[in-house]
Design an enzyme around this catalytic site. Structure first.
Site, PDB file in Angstrom:
ATOM      1  N   TRP A   1       0.817  -1.221   0.000  1.00 14.15           N
ATOM      2  CA  TRP A   1       0.000   0.000   0.000  1.00 14.15           C
ATOM      3  C   TRP A   1       0.845   1.261   0.000  1.00 14.15           C
ATOM      4  CZ3 TRP A   1       1.727   2.643   4.124  1.00 14.15           C
ATOM      5  CH2 TRP A   1       2.296   1.895   5.160  1.00 14.15           C
ATOM      6  N   ASN A   2       2.154   1.178   0.300  1.00 14.17           N
ATOM      7  CA  ASN A   2       2.878   2.440   0.543  1.00 14.17           C
ATOM      8  C   ASN A   2       3.203   3.207  -0.745  1.00 14.17           C
ATOM      9  OD1 ASN A   2       4.904   0.621  -0.165  1.00 14.17           O
ATOM     10  ND2 ASN A   2       6.385   1.453   1.276  1.00 14.17           N
TER      11      ASN A   2
ATOM     12  N   PRO B   1      -3.036  -5.891  -5.818  1.00 15.43           N
ATOM     13  CA  PRO B   1      -2.589  -4.759  -5.001  1.00 15.43           C
ATOM     14  C   PRO B   1      -3.052  -4.960  -3.562  1.00 15.43           C
ATOM     15  CG  PRO B   1      -4.544  -4.151  -6.248  1.00 15.43           C
ATOM     16  CD  PRO B   1      -4.228  -5.572  -6.621  1.00 15.43           C
TER      17      PRO B   1
ATOM     18  N   GLU C   1      14.897  -3.987  -9.847  1.00 13.16           N
ATOM     19  CA  GLU C   1      13.861  -3.356 -10.678  1.00 13.16           C
ATOM     20  C   GLU C   1      14.405  -2.062 -11.263  1.00 13.16           C
ATOM     21  OE1 GLU C   1      10.321  -3.214  -8.179  1.00 13.16           O
ATOM     22  OE2 GLU C   1       9.900  -5.308  -8.629  1.00 13.16           O
TER      23      GLU C   1
ATOM     24  N   GLU D   1      11.938  -2.397  11.310  1.00 13.18           N
ATOM     25  CA  GLU D   1      11.579  -1.338  10.365  1.00 13.18           C
ATOM     26  C   GLU D   1      10.479  -0.498  11.038  1.00 13.18           C
ATOM     27  OE1 GLU D   1       9.974  -3.053   6.806  1.00 13.18           O
ATOM     28  OE2 GLU D   1      11.009  -1.624   5.530  1.00 13.18           O
TER      29      GLU D   1
ATOM     30  N   GLU E   1      11.210  -7.762  -3.424  1.00 13.70           N
ATOM     31  CA  GLU E   1      11.608  -6.425  -2.969  1.00 13.70           C
ATOM     32  C   GLU E   1      11.057  -6.281  -1.560  1.00 13.70           C
ATOM     33  OE1 GLU E   1      13.471  -4.206  -4.380  1.00 13.70           O
ATOM     34  OE2 GLU E   1      13.607  -4.921  -6.437  1.00 13.70           O
ATOM     35  N   LEU E   2      11.910  -6.489  -0.556  1.00 15.92           N
ATOM     36  CA  LEU E   2      11.426  -6.635   0.814  1.00 15.92           C
ATOM     37  C   LEU E   2      11.855  -5.460   1.704  1.00 15.92           C
ATOM     38  CD1 LEU E   2      12.136 -10.474   1.018  1.00 15.92           C
ATOM     39  CD2 LEU E   2      10.076  -9.310   0.236  1.00 15.92           C
TER      40      LEU E   2
ATOM     41  N   GLY F   1       6.959  -6.171  -0.564  1.00 11.81           N
ATOM     42  CA  GLY F   1       6.281  -6.126   0.724  1.00 11.81           C
ATOM     43  C   GLY F   1       7.250  -6.456   1.841  1.00 11.81           C
ATOM     44  N   SER F   2       6.710  -6.920   2.945  1.00 10.12           N
ATOM     45  CA  SER F   2       7.544  -7.142   4.126  1.00 10.12           C
ATOM     46  C   SER F   2       8.367  -8.428   3.981  1.00 10.12           C
ATOM     47  CB  SER F   2       6.657  -7.235   5.360  1.00 10.12           C
ATOM     48  OG  SER F   2       5.802  -8.346   5.240  1.00 10.12           O
TER      49      SER F   2
ATOM     50  N   CYS G   1      10.292   1.753   2.103  1.00  5.45           N
ATOM     51  CA  CYS G   1      11.268   0.700   2.379  1.00  5.45           C
ATOM     52  C   CYS G   1      12.679   1.263   2.477  1.00  5.45           C
ATOM     53  CB  CYS G   1      11.204  -0.355   1.287  1.00  5.45           C
ATOM     54  SG  CYS G   1      11.388   0.349  -0.345  1.00  5.45           S
TER      55      CYS G   1
HETATM   56  P1  NAP Z   1       2.988  -6.802   3.598  1.00  4.73           P
HETATM   57  O1  NAP Z   1       2.154  -6.931   4.809  1.00  4.73           O
HETATM   58  O2  NAP Z   1       4.040  -7.812   3.371  1.00  4.73           O
HETATM   59  O3  NAP Z   1       1.957  -6.786   2.374  1.00  4.73           O
HETATM   60  C1  NAP Z   1       2.396  -6.641   1.048  1.00  4.73           C
HETATM   61  C2  NAP Z   1       1.392  -7.288   0.122  1.00  4.73           C
HETATM   62  O4  NAP Z   1       1.323  -8.673   0.437  1.00  4.73           O
HETATM   63  C3  NAP Z   1      -0.026  -6.744   0.264  1.00  4.73           C
HETATM   64  O5  NAP Z   1      -0.651  -6.764  -1.003  1.00  4.73           O
HETATM   65  C4  NAP Z   1      -0.681  -7.763   1.185  1.00  4.73           C
HETATM   66  O6  NAP Z   1      -2.075  -7.837   0.995  1.00  4.73           O
HETATM   67  C5  NAP Z   1      -0.027  -9.041   0.705  1.00  4.73           C
HETATM   68  N1  NAP Z   1       0.012 -10.126   1.679  1.00  4.73           N
HETATM   69  C6  NAP Z   1       0.100 -10.056   3.018  1.00  4.73           C
HETATM   70  N2  NAP Z   1       0.147 -11.305   3.546  1.00  4.73           N
HETATM   71  C7  NAP Z   1       0.084 -12.176   2.496  1.00  4.73           C
HETATM   72  C8  NAP Z   1       0.100 -13.609   2.375  1.00  4.73           C
HETATM   73  N3  NAP Z   1       0.197 -14.402   3.437  1.00  4.73           N
HETATM   74  N4  NAP Z   1       0.019 -14.140   1.145  1.00  4.73           N
HETATM   75  C9  NAP Z   1      -0.070 -13.355   0.054  1.00  4.73           C
HETATM   76  N5  NAP Z   1      -0.084 -12.009   0.107  1.00  4.73           N
HETATM   77  C10 NAP Z   1       0.007 -11.426   1.311  1.00  4.73           C
HETATM   78  O7  NAP Z   1       3.695  -5.397   3.506  1.00  4.73           O
HETATM   79  P2  NAP Z   1       3.032  -3.962   3.633  1.00  4.73           P
HETATM   80  O8  NAP Z   1       2.822  -3.655   5.060  1.00  4.73           O
HETATM   81  O9  NAP Z   1       1.884  -3.833   2.707  1.00  4.73           O
HETATM   82  O10 NAP Z   1       4.193  -3.046   3.020  1.00  4.73           O
HETATM   83  C11 NAP Z   1       5.248  -2.598   3.764  1.00  4.73           C
HETATM   84  C12 NAP Z   1       6.470  -3.476   3.569  1.00  4.73           C
HETATM   85  O11 NAP Z   1       6.833  -3.498   2.192  1.00  4.73           O
HETATM   86  C13 NAP Z   1       7.682  -2.935   4.299  1.00  4.73           C
HETATM   87  O12 NAP Z   1       8.405  -3.992   4.871  1.00  4.73           O
HETATM   88  C14 NAP Z   1       8.482  -2.280   3.191  1.00  4.73           C
HETATM   89  O13 NAP Z   1       9.857  -2.156   3.448  1.00  4.73           O
HETATM   90  C15 NAP Z   1       8.213  -3.201   2.058  1.00  4.73           C
HETATM   91  N6  NAP Z   1       8.476  -2.536   0.779  1.00  4.73           N
HETATM   92  C16 NAP Z   1       9.592  -2.896   0.084  1.00  4.73           C
HETATM   93  C17 NAP Z   1       9.890  -2.241  -1.106  1.00  4.73           C
HETATM   94  C18 NAP Z   1      11.105  -2.604  -1.903  1.00  4.73           C
HETATM   95  O14 NAP Z   1      11.183  -2.185  -3.047  1.00  4.73           O
HETATM   96  N7  NAP Z   1      12.068  -3.342  -1.367  1.00  4.73           N
HETATM   97  C19 NAP Z   1       9.043  -1.237  -1.578  1.00  4.73           C
HETATM   98  C20 NAP Z   1       7.909  -0.904  -0.839  1.00  4.73           C
HETATM   99  C21 NAP Z   1       7.641  -1.576   0.344  1.00  4.73           C
HETATM  100  P3  NAP Z   1      -3.084  -6.932   1.858  1.00  4.73           P
HETATM  101  O15 NAP Z   1      -2.463  -5.594   2.037  1.00  4.73           O
HETATM  102  O16 NAP Z   1      -4.298  -6.909   1.020  1.00  4.73           O
HETATM  103  O17 NAP Z   1      -3.241  -7.664   3.143  1.00  4.73           O
END
Ligand code: NAP
Length: 494
Positions: A164-165, A189, A473, A396, A264-265, A242-243, A298
């Protein structure tokens, strides 16, 4: 409710950009199993009810992408490039509306949302060009009657899950490269920010991108959708942003079909200020790298290390620059920090802060919610005396909290900076050229900003090492993650 939902988007120039359901095979599909609510984090108001999609719709989207693959990958690079450029132009044309939708569902200041729209679109124009340079290779053969050729081919259907960020750019950083390479694409998304993704789908239709090439599945059962995307054998490549904990789960799921994977975590970025730094520039860099998106990126700075001789001077300048930052609804003129995404995020930050203060950290600025603005507005905060043992140094933070520590030697700070399982972004400020190269080589990070806090752009390879991920990327390397090498050995040429 309809009026309330519509009123948030009343000022859009083109309200047809707002959709409420998954986009599969070029169509927006009405839901089968109800709807979920999307709220504005600035005031908690209901923005939209979006149709739930689950594993059935995800399978339909994969089928659509699989059906579209042959024609899309078989088109010339110039044909794909032209359609991507058209998509890019539409994003530019509608940038104000796209930014407004983004701020409404995500909360960031409108100026930052505009920045994200332009950043996301820049990957589309970049990869529209790169599509034409997906060159192979000719290798000197082992025998005189042989010729060795190496082709780069589109890998197939790509599935993606995004956070979402950055609800626009995290999709486009993947989709632009995938489509340029000749892959077709299915993205889920975040349920918190589906509207930006659906607006991109609307523009994909208008750009003439063929049905099935770009698909969006919206739903709240991320686990179920993720199971299909990671295990369906028609998906050749899975790309996640994501995370780290969720990334590890998805990586394990992808093993069942041996998919090519990009991750990309999360990160835990250090920001080092050496005693020879330009302090004013370091302060400005730190503000940008910490408070962008209210600290929810991130590559956001998590730990700040300042060398003893400049510690007091740096801190004084930092407090002076941070105190006046304007916390406000992202749509308000002059807003510099918007709300956090939800109450869970606020609770996590408050908990980390309380623990740090209990363990001896000192609060110099902020430290609380601005209740007059609303429950998700966290004040820009500065704490000092932060140690590596504190949870706030190891986690984080994802919020507007600056954690400051003191250091004495270069060796000491390199060890402190590398003392984390992740390795995404890092930053340091120094004017000593010898130190710049020594420290840059010693830091275990995928990206290093040196006297620079704004490190991400389409020309650069974005990504991390260690538990921050796999793959890159953007840049000329970015296509590689969506291609496969095929080796041809021509014999009998003598
Ligand atoms: P997240 O909780 O890991 O969620 C990311 C995505 O994964 C969302 O679409 C979420 O869906 C989905 N998701 C969650 N649990 C899942 C599962 N068990 N199976 C399949 N999909 C699942 O992360 P977030 O809180 O949205 O984003 C923040 C994190 O992203 C931070 O750690 C940040 O550092 C990281 N990030 C990394 C980068 C990079 O380029 N390295 C860029 C941006 C963000 P829902 O939201 O619908 O639950």
């Amino acid at each position: 409710m309809t009026n309330q939902i519509n009123s948030a988007f009343a000022s859009l120039n083109d309200r047809a950009l707002v959709h409420h359901s998954s986009y599969i095979s070029g169509q927006f599909h009405p839901g089968r199993t109800g709807h979920f609510a999307v709220h504005n984090p600035a005031d908690g108001s209901l923005l939209a009810l979006v149709a739930e999609a689950g594993s059935t719709e995800t399978e339909q989207a994969i089928a659509a992408a699989a059906a579209a693959f042959s024609a899309w990958s078989g088109a010339t690079a110039a044909q794909r490039s032209a359609l991507l450029m058209r998509w890019y132009q539409l994003m530019q044309q509608h940038q104000h509306d796209l930014a407004r939708i983004l701020t409404l569902e995500q909360g960031k200041p409108l100026t930052e949302a505009m920045g994200e729209i332009n950043y996301g679109a820049s990957f589309v124009s970049w990869f529209a060009e790169e599509a034409k340079r997906m060159n192979g290779d000719i290798i000197p053969a082992a025998a005189t009657d042989q010729q060795i050729l190496v082709l780069k081919q589109a890998i197939g259907v790509v599935a993606a899950i995004t956070p979402w960020n950055f609800p626009n750019a995290m999709i486009l950083r993947k989709a632009a490269a995938a489509l340029a390479a000749g892959c077709t694409f299915v993205v889920k998304p975040s349920e918190l920010t589906p509207l930006s993704a659906l607006a991109l789908a609307e523009l994909a239709t208008r750009a003439g991108i063929p049905a099935g090439v770009f698909n969006v599945v919206t739903g709240t059962d991320a686990k179920a959708i993720g199971q299909v995307l990671t295990k369906d054998s028609r998906v050749a490549k899975f790309s996640f942003t994501g995370s780290t904990p969720v990334g590890k789960t998805l990586l394990a799921q992808c093993a069942s079909t041996v998919k090519k994977v990009s991750m990309e975590l999360g990160g835990n970025a250090p920001f080092i200020v050496f005693d020879d730094a330009d302090l004013a520039s370091a302060v400005q860099g730190l503000l940008a790298a910490k408070f962008r998106n209210a600290g929810q990126t991130c590559v956001c700075v998590n730990r700040v290390f300042v060398q003893r001789p400049v510690y007091d001077a740096f801190l004084a300048q930092l407090i002076q620059a941070t105190a006046p930052l304007k916390l406000a609804n992202g749509l308000e003129t002059g807003c510099q920090i918007g709300p956090l995404i939800n109450q869970t995020a606020v609770d996590k930050i408050a908990r980390l802060l309380d623990q740090a203060l209990d363990q001896g950290a000192e609060l110099l600025l902020g430290g609380a919610i601005d209740a007059d603005l609303g429950p998700l507005f966290f004040q820009p905060t500065i704490i000092t005396e932060v140690t590596p043992a504190m949870r706030i140094s190891q986690t984080e933070i994802f919020g507007p909290v600056l954690c400051i520590s003191l250091f004495d030697t270069e060796q000491e700070v390199i060890e402190l900076a590398n003392n984390t399982p992740t390795g995404l972004a890092s930053y340091f400020y120094s004017r000593d050229i010898g130190r710049i190269f020594r420290v840059a080589k010693a830091l275990h990070y995928g990206m290093i900003g040196i006297n620079e806090a704004s490190i991400s752009n389409a020309a650069a390879p974005f990504g991390g090492v260690k538990e921050s991920g796999l793959g890159r990327e953007g840049s000329s390397y970015g296509l590689d993650d969506f291609t496969e090498l095929k080796y041809l050995c021509l014999g009998g040429l003598g």
